[in-house]
Write a protein that holds these residues in place. Structure first.
Motif, PDB file in Angstrom:
ATOM      1  N   TYR A 151       6.070  -6.266  -1.169  1.00 15.31           N
ATOM      2  CA  TYR A 151       5.963  -7.030  -0.303  1.00 15.31           C
ATOM      3  C   TYR A 151       7.229  -8.014  -0.389  1.00 15.31           C
ATOM      4  O   TYR A 151       7.400  -8.783  -1.488  1.00 15.31           O
ATOM      5  CB  TYR A 151       4.808  -7.860  -0.186  1.00 15.31           C
ATOM      6  CG  TYR A 151       4.700  -8.484   1.449  1.00 15.31           C
ATOM      7  CD1 TYR A 151       4.541  -7.612   2.611  1.00 15.31           C
ATOM      8  CD2 TYR A 151       4.970  -9.687   1.615  1.00 15.31           C
ATOM      9  CE1 TYR A 151       4.304  -8.194   3.629  1.00 15.31           C
ATOM     10  CE2 TYR A 151       5.075 -10.292   3.010  1.00 15.31           C
ATOM     11  CZ  TYR A 151       4.732  -9.406   4.139  1.00 15.31           C
ATOM     12  OH  TYR A 151       4.602  -9.964   5.076  1.00 15.31           O
ATOM     13  N   GLY A 152       8.218  -7.975   0.626  1.00 14.82           N
ATOM     14  CA  GLY A 152       9.600  -8.907   0.415  1.00 14.82           C
ATOM     15  C   GLY A 152      10.765  -8.073   0.292  1.00 14.82           C
ATOM     16  O   GLY A 152      11.893  -8.781   0.357  1.00 14.82           O
ATOM     17  N   LYS A 153      10.419  -6.743  -0.077  1.00 12.44           N
ATOM     18  CA  LYS A 153      11.989  -5.966  -0.219  1.00 12.44           C
ATOM     19  C   LYS A 153      12.792  -6.009   0.869  1.00 12.44           C
ATOM     20  O   LYS A 153      14.012  -5.562   0.551  1.00 12.44           O
ATOM     21  CB  LYS A 153      11.329  -4.712  -0.852  1.00 12.44           C
ATOM     22  CG  LYS A 153      10.812  -3.876   0.065  1.00 12.44           C
ATOM     23  CD  LYS A 153      10.656  -2.487  -0.674  1.00 12.44           C
ATOM     24  CE  LYS A 153       9.676  -1.372   0.287  1.00 12.44           C
ATOM     25  NZ  LYS A 153       9.583  -0.148  -0.575  1.00 12.44           N
ATOM     26  N   LEU A 154      12.257  -6.150   2.054  1.00  8.55           N
ATOM     27  CA  LEU A 154      13.121  -5.989   3.263  1.00  8.55           C
ATOM     28  C   LEU A 154      14.196  -7.428   3.534  1.00  8.55           C
ATOM     29  O   LEU A 154      15.321  -7.200   3.500  1.00  8.55           O
ATOM     30  CB  LEU A 154      12.467  -5.470   4.367  1.00  8.55           C
ATOM     31  CG  LEU A 154      13.362  -5.339   5.559  1.00  8.55           C
ATOM     32  CD1 LEU A 154      14.104  -4.026   5.453  1.00  8.55           C
ATOM     33  CD2 LEU A 154      12.572  -5.168   6.860  1.00  8.55           C
ATOM     34  N   SER A 155      13.032  -8.611   3.667  1.00  7.27           N
ATOM     35  CA  SER A 155      13.341  -9.692   3.680  1.00  7.27           C
ATOM     36  C   SER A 155      14.164 -10.519   2.745  1.00  7.27           C
ATOM     37  O   SER A 155      14.826 -11.322   2.757  1.00  7.27           O
ATOM     38  CB  SER A 155      12.485 -10.612   4.330  1.00  7.27           C
ATOM     39  OG  SER A 155      11.393 -10.754   3.634  1.00  7.27           O
ATOM     40  N   PHE A 235      11.448 -10.545   9.282  1.00  6.95           N
ATOM     41  CA  PHE A 235      10.413 -11.337   8.791  1.00  6.95           C
ATOM     42  C   PHE A 235       9.624 -11.838   9.776  1.00  6.95           C
ATOM     43  O   PHE A 235      10.192 -12.574  10.368  1.00  6.95           O
ATOM     44  CB  PHE A 235      10.652 -11.872   7.390  1.00  6.95           C
ATOM     45  CG  PHE A 235       9.409 -12.643   6.701  1.00  6.95           C
ATOM     46  CD1 PHE A 235       8.728 -11.836   6.308  1.00  6.95           C
ATOM     47  CD2 PHE A 235       8.885 -13.988   7.360  1.00  6.95           C
ATOM     48  CE1 PHE A 235       7.474 -12.566   5.427  1.00  6.95           C
ATOM     49  CE2 PHE A 235       7.778 -14.209   6.753  1.00  6.95           C
ATOM     50  CZ  PHE A 235       7.044 -13.582   5.816  1.00  6.95           C
ATOM     51  N   GLU A 239       8.676  -6.497   7.693  1.00  5.76           N
ATOM     52  CA  GLU A 239       8.145  -6.570   6.438  1.00  5.76           C
ATOM     53  C   GLU A 239       6.807  -6.003   6.287  1.00  5.76           C
ATOM     54  O   GLU A 239       6.295  -5.243   5.596  1.00  5.76           O
ATOM     55  CB  GLU A 239       8.103  -7.911   5.892  1.00  5.76           C
ATOM     56  CG  GLU A 239       8.009  -8.070   4.343  1.00  5.76           C
ATOM     57  CD  GLU A 239       9.310  -7.555   3.633  1.00  5.76           C
ATOM     58  OE1 GLU A 239       9.173  -6.718   2.933  1.00  5.76           O
ATOM     59  OE2 GLU A 239      10.465  -8.419   3.726  1.00  5.76           O
TER      60      GLU A 239
END
Ligand code: AMP
Ligand code: ZN
Length: 466
Positions: A151-155, A235, A239
């Motif tokens: 979780y958080g890998k995109l933003s 986000f 996400e």
């Protein structure tokens, strides 16, 4: 070589689709609680450019755009208006298509609506419950962010410090969640009157994020090429889509994430909640053409912010008029047979520059510069009578090619035949006879825009070409 700035990798990546010659993408579409503002249309036009350019490159394209037709504002507004959700949203869905068509956007191939995909969402939530990515609380169901380490890998937001451990329960205003960051997948109705669906997971309605996971995977598969949307969605929306989809399938969800920068007003994002917005209709009423609005919205590449001003829009109006004028002059020019090599090279160069610009993350400002340079060169050549018949054909073809992507030159109006003019004049006389002056004026205006002037004389109507 086509490249996109990919939010997931943080790089500009070469586009290599999953299936040779095919490209599929999902664009997060509108929430239909009101008319779309031109910021929304900046993103819709960017998605249209993406679609059109993929086709220009020869891909067979599948473009999916969702319509969010159930969420808090829609529920509140429809109840205020005393309408069902469907009755209420149908007004704005009809308006959306009118605006879409007027702005020259091709309609997406598949347009799933959230309310028509409740079983698909329920099925996905059941999978997440079974794999412990989701839990129940107070009859609602939440996604357990702690269960998805990526979780958080995109933003690129680091969450470690924020995630409360174990089963600490955090009371937020209405809901009881394990962690503040957990988000609702399924919401139990807060009252008897709130719209809700009966489902095996209980009575309720979907949270916003789950619709995009369920509908994109239904139509494009568990892994697909491109997911696009406005920058505000990175986000938490996108996400969360990744967490839901990858949590359920264990497979990578999307390969290229493309985010469109916002339309701003005085440095602030145009948005309904800020009140600093104009709908497409507001701007049309002020006398601007749809073509100028489209031109303005696409004139700056999607990966840069664009500031809205009426002066800039007026500039776009003039630019579009001059481009259309240029094409009309070129197509009407009386040319001699043969070919002028220099102009032929200019046409080929413009096409190369256009493609190089668009290949570079859809850089529309470089593409437009190629169009403008060509128009300047050809205008000069027209004035000097240097355009030959073969150039004329070739140049008109190149303009058509540009316009399959930009769609700013509009339909080429062919000259009307005398018999067509006469039959419209007859229809106008007939309309006047039945005192339908609205229709009569419309016909006069239509003819006038095509360069046909009418003169009412006592012997009947005469016409002449301007
Ligand atoms: P919404 O109707 O708010 O769900 O938004 C529909 C689409 O418009 C989404 O892809 C948003 O990211 C995008 N969007 C919203 N505001 C703007 C803006 N000011 N400029 C560009 N795109 C926007
Ligand atoms: Zn979405």
């Amino acid at each position: 070589m086509l490249r996109f700035r990919n939010t997931l990798t943080g790089n500009v990546d070469e586009f290599r689709p999953m299936r040779e010659g095919e490209a599929s993408f999902y664009y997060c579409g509108p929430t239909v609680w009101n008319y779309g503002h031109i910021g929304n249309f900046r993103s819709a036009i960017a998605a249209d450019i993406l679609r059109r350019y993929l086709k220009f490159k020869g891909y067979k394209v599948t473009h999916v755009m969702n319509i969010t037709d159930v969420e808090d504002r829609i529920i509140a507004e429809s109840q205020k208006a005393g309408k069902s959700i469907d009755e209420y949203t149908s007004i704005y869905i009809d308006a959306l298509w009118e605006d879409f068509d007027a702005l020259g956007c091709e309609r997406p191939d598949i347009v799933p609506r959230a309310t028509r995909h409740i079983p698909e969402m329920v099925e996905l939530i059941e999978k997440l419950l079974a794999s412990d990515h989701a839990y129940r609380s107070d009859d609602s169901i939440y996604y357990r962010i702690g269960s998805f380490p990526e979780y958080g890998k995109l933003s690129k937001i680091k969450f470690e410090g924020n995630i409360a451990g174990g089963s600490d329960r955090i009371k937020t205003d209405r809901y009881d969640k394990e962690d503040v960051r957990d988000f609702a997948l399924w919401k139990a109705p807060a009252s008897e009157t709130e719209p809700a669906w009966d489902a095996p997971i209980g009575r309720g309605r979907p949270g916003w994020h789950i619709e995009c996971s369920a509908m994109s995977m239904k139509y494009l598969g568990e892994t697909f090429d491109i997911h696009a949307g406005g920058i505000d969605l990175v986000f938490p929306h996108h996400e969360n889509e990744i967490a839901q989809s990858e949590g359920a399938t264990g497979k990578p969800f999307v390969r290229y994430w493309i985010h469109f920068e916002h339309l701003k007003v005085d440095g602030e994002t145009m948005s309904k909640s800020k009140g600093n917005y104009y709908t497409f209709r507001d701007i049309k009423e002020k006398g601007f053409s749809a073509a100028a609005i489209r031109y303005f919205l696409l004139s700056v590449p999607h990966n840069k912010q664009l500031n809205f001003t009426f002066d800039a829009l007026a500039g776009a109006e003039k630019t579009v008029a001059s481009l259309r004028d240029f094409r009309a002059r070129l197509s009407e020019a009386k040319t001699e047979p043969g070919k002028n090599e220099k102009l032929s090279e200019a046409a080929a160069r413009a096409l190369r520059e256009f493609e190089a610009g668009m290949d570079d993350d859809l850089n529309t400002s470089i593409a437009l510069a190629a169009v403008h340079n060509l128009s300047r060169e050809v205008n000069t050549a027209l004035a000097r009578k240097q355009v030959k018949a073969e150039n004329q054909r070739e140049l008109l073809d190149v303009i058509d090619r540009f316009d399959t992507v930009l769609n700013i030159f509009g339909e080429q109006q062919r000259e009307m035949l005398d018999s067509e003019i006469q039959s419209l004049i007859d229809e106008r006389q007939e309309a006047r006879r039945r005192r339908d002056f609205g229709r009569a004026d419309e016909i006069r205006d239509d003819l006038s825009s095509r360069g046909i002037m009418l003169e009412d004389t006592k012997d009947g109507v005469r016409w002449k070409r301007k």
